[in-house]
Design a protein around this motif. Structure first.
Motif, PDB file in Angstrom:
ATOM      1  N   PRO A  69     -10.301  -2.804   8.825  1.00 46.38           N
ATOM      2  CA  PRO A  69     -10.850  -3.933   8.062  1.00 46.38           C
ATOM      3  C   PRO A  69     -11.184  -3.525   6.631  1.00 46.38           C
ATOM      4  N   MET A  70     -10.800  -4.370   5.681  1.00 49.82           N
ATOM      5  CA  MET A  70     -11.084  -4.119   4.271  1.00 49.82           C
ATOM      6  C   MET A  70     -11.534  -5.413   3.605  1.00 49.82           C
ATOM      7  N   ALA A  71     -12.336  -5.279   2.564  1.00 50.14           N
ATOM      8  CA  ALA A  71     -12.803  -6.442   1.818  1.00 50.14           C
ATOM      9  C   ALA A  71     -11.727  -6.882   0.839  1.00 50.14           C
ATOM     10  N   ALA A  72     -10.667  -7.430   1.387  1.00 51.42           N
ATOM     11  CA  ALA A  72      -9.538  -7.898   0.596  1.00 51.42           C
ATOM     12  C   ALA A  72      -9.132  -9.283   1.107  1.00 51.42           C
ATOM     13  N   PRO A  73      -8.675 -10.156   0.230  1.00 52.16           N
ATOM     14  CA  PRO A  73      -8.296 -11.509   0.659  1.00 52.16           C
ATOM     15  C   PRO A  73      -6.889 -11.542   1.260  1.00 52.16           C
ATOM     16  N   HIS A  74      -6.672 -12.493   2.142  1.00 53.99           N
ATOM     17  CA  HIS A  74      -5.352 -12.620   2.767  1.00 53.99           C
ATOM     18  C   HIS A  74      -4.316 -13.160   1.791  1.00 53.99           C
ATOM     19  N   THR A  75      -4.774 -13.623   0.623  1.00 52.96           N
ATOM     20  CA  THR A  75      -3.878 -14.180  -0.386  1.00 52.96           C
ATOM     21  C   THR A  75      -3.224 -13.114  -1.256  1.00 52.96           C
ATOM     22  N   ARG A  76      -3.532 -11.869  -0.999  1.00 52.75           N
ATOM     23  CA  ARG A  76      -2.936 -10.766  -1.750  1.00 52.75           C
ATOM     24  C   ARG A  76      -2.121  -9.891  -0.787  1.00 52.75           C
ATOM     25  N   PRO A  77      -1.180  -9.096  -1.316  1.00 49.26           N
ATOM     26  CA  PRO A  77      -0.404  -8.209  -0.433  1.00 49.26           C
ATOM     27  C   PRO A  77      -1.320  -7.278   0.348  1.00 49.26           C
ATOM     28  N   LEU A  78      -1.003  -7.047   1.610  1.00 52.81           N
ATOM     29  CA  LEU A  78      -1.806  -6.156   2.421  1.00 52.81           C
ATOM     30  C   LEU A  78      -1.582  -4.716   1.974  1.00 52.81           C
ATOM     31  N   GLY A  79      -2.677  -4.003   1.757  1.00 56.58           N
ATOM     32  CA  GLY A  79      -2.562  -2.599   1.410  1.00 56.58           C
ATOM     33  C   GLY A  79      -2.279  -1.758   2.643  1.00 56.58           C
ATOM     34  N   VAL A  80      -1.814  -0.552   2.424  1.00 55.17           N
ATOM     35  CA  VAL A  80      -1.524   0.387   3.510  1.00 55.17           C
ATOM     36  C   VAL A  80      -1.964   1.774   3.074  1.00 55.17           C
ATOM     37  N   THR A  81      -2.762   2.425   3.897  1.00 55.27           N
ATOM     38  CA  THR A  81      -3.102   3.825   3.661  1.00 55.27           C
ATOM     39  C   THR A  81      -2.188   4.683   4.528  1.00 55.27           C
TER      40      THR A  81
END
Length: 301
Positions: A136-148
């Motif tokens: 879980p990350m504090a990122a909106p679903h309207t942006r590309p999903l990040g990947v570590t």
């Protein structure tokens, strides 16, 4: 000294493979949005596969911590859904063979289990081990999903750098496999998909799409993706429908977008877990989405 090969048995004819990828995911550890579970489940549903190795779950699992479902009919027990931790052989859409290891995360004997996976990987001539899951990350679903991305060698890891520094987190069997087998010379890597924190408890197929796309880039395996992408599009449409209907959610999402855009532009934020502006928590957002999806299910039935 216990023999690690006692933890599994081979099934039928053992295939002769040449540097296959071993994709693995265990249920029980953090998997926001069901990223790893949905990705592996999709592949096993779309591609023909067969079991080549079965682990001894009686030794590895604590049944009292996750009791198997049993069926009682009138006056007798008629079925028990016994858990399985197995390795399957599948072929991608180009015919390239690869292996999938899935099932519940072991509760005990992690070190011996890791050795068992290592001996099995050697026996099957595995060239690369890859794992995926969601965080879980504090990122909106309207942006590309990040990947570590993380791996046992620097050359195995590509893409943007990690947003994390040196941190300590609860361990997992999947991470221990990467750590121990990497120390013994195996190539192993993994991908943690950044799932919006308000969707962490829901099924979020887009996270599984992102996970499998990352696997394709690092391995060359080609997967059937149409049905998974359709499911992702449907889920996104449902989320957008709720946001349009809720001023509170719209405001919260805009706040997350501003925070995310500032972070990606290089502003001085510690990480995407920070919430410098007042907005509903991830749990509050998740509860609203869950209520909305539950109401949709009831109206559709």
């Amino acid at each position: 000294m216990f023999d690690p090969t006692d933890l599994y048995r081979l099934s039928g004819d053992v295939p002769e493979l040449s540097d296959p990828v071993l994709l693995y995911h265990f249920e029980g550890f953090v998997d926001a949005g069901g990223a790893g579970r949905l990705a592996v489940g999709h592949l096993l549903a779309e591609l023909e596969n067969r079991v080549v190795a079965t682990f001894d779950v009686d030794r590895l699992l604590d049944y009292r911590s996750r009791r198997p479902i049993m069926t009682f009919d009138t006056d007798r027990w008629v079925d028990c859904e016994s858990p399985e931790l197995v390795v399957r052989l599948a072929h991608d859409t180009t015919g390239t063979p690869f292996l999938v290891m899935s099932g519940p995360e072991p509760d005990r004997e992690w070190e011996l289990f890791t050795e068992a996976v290592g001996t099995l990987a050697t026996r099957l001539k595995v060239g690369k081990l890859v794992t995926v899951h969601g965080i879980p990350m504090a990122a909106p679903h309207t942006r590309p999903l990040g990947v570590t991305a993380h791996g046992t060698k620097p050359e195995l890891v590509s893409g943007p750098g990690s947003p994390f520094g040196k941190i300590q987190v609860p361990g997992s069997a999947a991470a221990l496999i990467e750590l121990r087998l990497g120390a013994r010379g195996h190539d192993a890597l993994g991908y943690a998909v950044h799932v919006p924190h308000y969707l962490a408890q829901a099924e979020y197929p887009r996270a599984a799409v992102t996970a499998l796309e990352a696997v394709t880039r690092s391995t060359g395996l080609v997967f059937p993706m149409e049905n998974l992408r359709d499911a992702a599009d449907k889920t996104t449409a449902e989320i957008e429908e709720q946001i349009v209907a809720s001023e509170e959610l719209s405001t919260a999402i805009k706040g997350l977008e501003q925070q995310y855009d500032a972070f990606t532009a290089g502003a001085e934020h510690e990480n995407l877990m920070a919430e410098p502006t007042p907005m509903p928590t991830g749990d509050e957002l998740a509860a609203q989405f869950e209520r909305f999806l539950a109401e949709r299910d009831e109206s559709d039935s």
